[in-house]
Design a protein around this motif. Structure first.
Motif, mmCIF file in Angstrom:
data_model
loop_
_atom_site.group_PDB
_atom_site.id
_atom_site.type_symbol
_atom_site.label_atom_id
_atom_site.label_comp_id
_atom_site.label_asym_id
_atom_site.label_seq_id
_atom_site.Cartn_x
_atom_site.Cartn_y
_atom_site.Cartn_z
ATOM 1 N N THR A 242 0.818 -1.220 0.000
ATOM 2 C CA THR A 242 0.000 0.000 0.000
ATOM 3 C C THR A 242 0.855 1.275 0.000
ATOM 4 O OG1 THR A 242 -0.120 -0.097 2.410
ATOM 5 C CG2 THR A 242 -1.962 -1.079 1.189
ATOM 6 N N TRP A 243 2.163 1.118 0.027
ATOM 7 C CA TRP A 243 3.034 2.300 -0.011
ATOM 8 C C TRP A 243 2.736 3.156 -1.245
ATOM 9 C CZ3 TRP A 243 8.740 0.355 1.173
ATOM 10 C CH2 TRP A 243 8.871 0.216 2.570
ATOM 11 N N SER A 244 2.834 4.446 -1.081
ATOM 12 C CA SER A 244 2.689 5.359 -2.220
ATOM 13 C C SER A 244 4.012 5.374 -2.983
ATOM 14 C CB SER A 244 2.382 6.773 -1.713
ATOM 15 O OG SER A 244 3.514 7.261 -1.015
ATOM 16 N N PRO A 245 3.983 5.838 -4.247
ATOM 17 C CA PRO A 245 5.245 5.952 -4.998
ATOM 18 C C PRO A 245 6.289 6.779 -4.225
ATOM 19 C CG PRO A 245 3.407 6.236 -6.484
ATOM 20 C CD PRO A 245 2.822 6.138 -5.095
ATOM 21 N N GLU A 246 5.858 7.840 -3.556
ATOM 22 C CA GLU A 246 6.816 8.678 -2.814
ATOM 23 C C GLU A 246 7.469 7.897 -1.692
ATOM 24 O OE1 GLU A 246 3.834 9.774 -3.898
ATOM 25 O OE2 GLU A 246 4.957 10.868 -5.460
#
Ligand code: ZN
Length: 564
Positions: A439-443
């Motif tokens: 679920t990590w964002s690209p950032e």
């Protein structure tokens, strides 16, 4: 026999399928182990026959991409690939359900059954739409990255053509080429982020549907890793940090001094020597002649093999109009011959074809009588051992190619092997973290990459190139998108190849015998079993990396690289 005059005929899928199904039924209905083995042999020769035709079409298409006939043949095999995979899936199921499984394992070895079991766990018809989406995303990455062009030196060129500028002796040219190489990625940053984000999510979804906790377990099975797991890989990476990074830090320091710089920046890393990288001294024809001399002197087996490759045209290495780019080695089972394809371009890469690719080919040739298609080549981490080891076993002949640059070549070859290792581990660690946190964002992913970079590449200096400072370098690493978790394999194989180098310095005859034994085993055993059969230490044993690091370091120390 001659590859060029070998008659090719397109197979008929319907009749292939019919034969396949009837042999499969024969296998399923066998009432004793002899009949079961016989049915399996017939089925495998049918599978080998189809694959041999596919390989010939693929090779001839890549030798001349303008030949419409083989372009159509290639399209035919592409179209029938998935249908063929469906048949194989049926066969794998029958195999693992066979009541003669123990007899088959005794007769053929257990590896192909374990691979079938792994393969079956990676597939279910309910995930077909998800797999199609995964393939589509991979293709869109591949298309996007190969469309990359850049304005440089007053010309528009593909990013790959920046290579020579990146190793220019003029530091400004190197720096500007590095900046230019990033422009395309930065302009398309959102698109790359979106593709990767979707890939992580769809792969995770596939894994969950198949009953795995995360994509990582599924990826290991896709790669046929049957005898090691992510915990073992994690401690292996820690050994790299502990044992290898102190040496690579010293190597970078020496490079910085050698080049007369205050500080080594990203754009200096590939520019290793003031006098340029070692390059072959002769034309392609002379290199091939020297290659033959080298293999005739190395052993009777390699001599006969390489003569056959040359005389029967199973080697196509000269650049020609219409030829596909790149290089590969493949196996044509029915002809019991491998094929080497390459485009010589006057760099060190040409010698690598004669050592590395020929190492792959020699393994395939030595194990040509193994009838199980899955045994043609071992899994990735094991199959790179033959090739990377051949690079070292042929060291005594490198003067034929590099002349007065030979010592520089030894230093460059050995130090590059070590310098690669932390990056290989970094790419691997990053992927483990990404799929553990889908679920990590690209950032967040880029932040994590930057953190890991500080552990694995403490000497890296991006010199303020913003895109790279923000943790984006991995985007150009095609494996991360296209073949997840396939990367640490190169480092595992390298550690094994370095053991061959160390052993060869002590006892040439015995080491060569072990190499021959390893080649003859082909892919008939798993990675760790292969190592075990020839008494190589597993890279997962803690003392393995420290032994290797110590020996390599001793040799590098003995060479005065300041004059290179
Ligand atoms: Zn290779």
């Amino acid at each position: 026999m001659n590859f060029n005059t070998y008659q090719y005929e397109r197979p008929n899928f319907e009749s292939f399928k019919q034969k396949y199904n009837s042999l499969l039924n024969l296998f399923i209905s066998s009432t004793n182990k002899e009949a079961s083995i016989e049915a399996l042999n017939s089925l495998n020769s049918l599978r080998n026959n189809w694959d041999s035709k596919a390989q010939i079409a693929f090779i001839r298409n890549s030798i001349n991409t303008k030949d419409e006939f083989y372009e159509k043949e290639q399209a035919f095999f592409d179209e029938y690939g998935p249908l063929n995979a469906e048949l194989d899936n049926k066969y794998f199921k029958a195999l693992v359900n066979s009541k003669f499984e123990p007899d088959l394992a005794e007769h053929f070895g257990v590896q192909f059954i374990n691979l079938a079991k792994a393969q079956l766990k990676t597939f279910d018809s309910s995930i077909i739409p998800d797999l199609q989406l995964e393939n589509k995303l991979v293709s869109s990455y591949s298309k996007l990255i190969s469309s990359g062009t850049v304005e440089f030196d007053g010309k528009t060129m593909p990013i790959t053509k920046l290579g020579p500028y990146m190793v220019s002796s003029d530091r400004n040219v190197r720096k500007n080429a590095r900046i230019a190489s990033v422009t395309f990625f930065e302009e398309n940053e959102d698109e790359f982020d979106t593709i990767y984000d979707k890939l992580v999510k769809i792969r995770t979804q596939i894994a969950l549907k198949l009953g795995f906790d995360s994509f990582t377990e599924l990826a290991y099975l896709r790669l046929g890793r049957t005898d090691y797991d992510k915990q073992m890989v994690s401690s292996y990476r820690q050994s790299i940090v502990k044992q290898i990074i102190p040496i690579t830090s010293t190597l970078y320091k020496q490079q910085c001094e050698r080049l007369g710089l205050d500080k080594l920046k990203i754009y200096d890393e590939s520019y290793r020597f003031n006098t340029g990288n070692p390059t072959p001294k002769d034309s392609a024809d002379i290199m091939l002649k020297n290659g033959l001399k080298m293999y005739q002197e190395l052993s009777p087996e390699t001599g006969t093999f390489f003569e056959k490759m040359l005389n029967e045209n199973f080697l196509d290495v000269l650049s020609k109009d219409g030829k596909a780019p790149g290089g590969y080695c493949t196996m044509i089972s029915d002809l019991k011959m491998p094929f080497i394809f390459s485009n010589f371009n006057g760099t060190q890469g040409d010698v690598d074809v004669l050592t590395h690719e020929t190492g792959h080919a020699f393994q395939a040739y030595q194990s040509r009588n193994l009838q199980i298609p899955e045994y043609k080549f071992p899994t990735y981490e094991a199959s790179e051992i033959h090739s990377m080891s051949m690079e070292f076993l042929t060291w005594p002949w490198m003067n034929l190619f590099f002349g007065e640059d030979t010592e520089k070549y030894y230093y460059s070859h050995l130090s590059s092997a070590l310098l690669f290792m932390p990056y290989g581990a970094l790419i691997d660690h990053f992927q483990h973290d990404v799929y553990a946190n889908p679920t990590w964002s690209p950032e967040k992913r880029k932040e994590r990459y930057s953190e890991l970079e500080k552990i694995y590449q403490p000497d890296r200096d991006y010199d303020g190139i913003d895109y790279l400072e923000r943790g984006n370098l991995w985007v150009r690493q095609t494996h991360v998108f296209m073949e997840p978790f396939y990367y640490i394999d190169y480092t595992l194989a390298q550690i094994c190849a370095l053991q061959f180098w160390i052993n060869n310095n002590k006892d040439k005859e015995q080491t060569w015998q072990k190499y021959l034994d390893l080649c003859s085993l082909g892919g008939s055993k798993s990675f760790l079993d292969l190592l075990n059969s020839i008494d190589l230490l597993s890279p997962f044993e803690p003392e393995c990396i420290s032994n290797v690091a110590c020996e390599v370091n001793k040799f590098l120390d003995s060479i005065d690289s300041s004059s290179f």
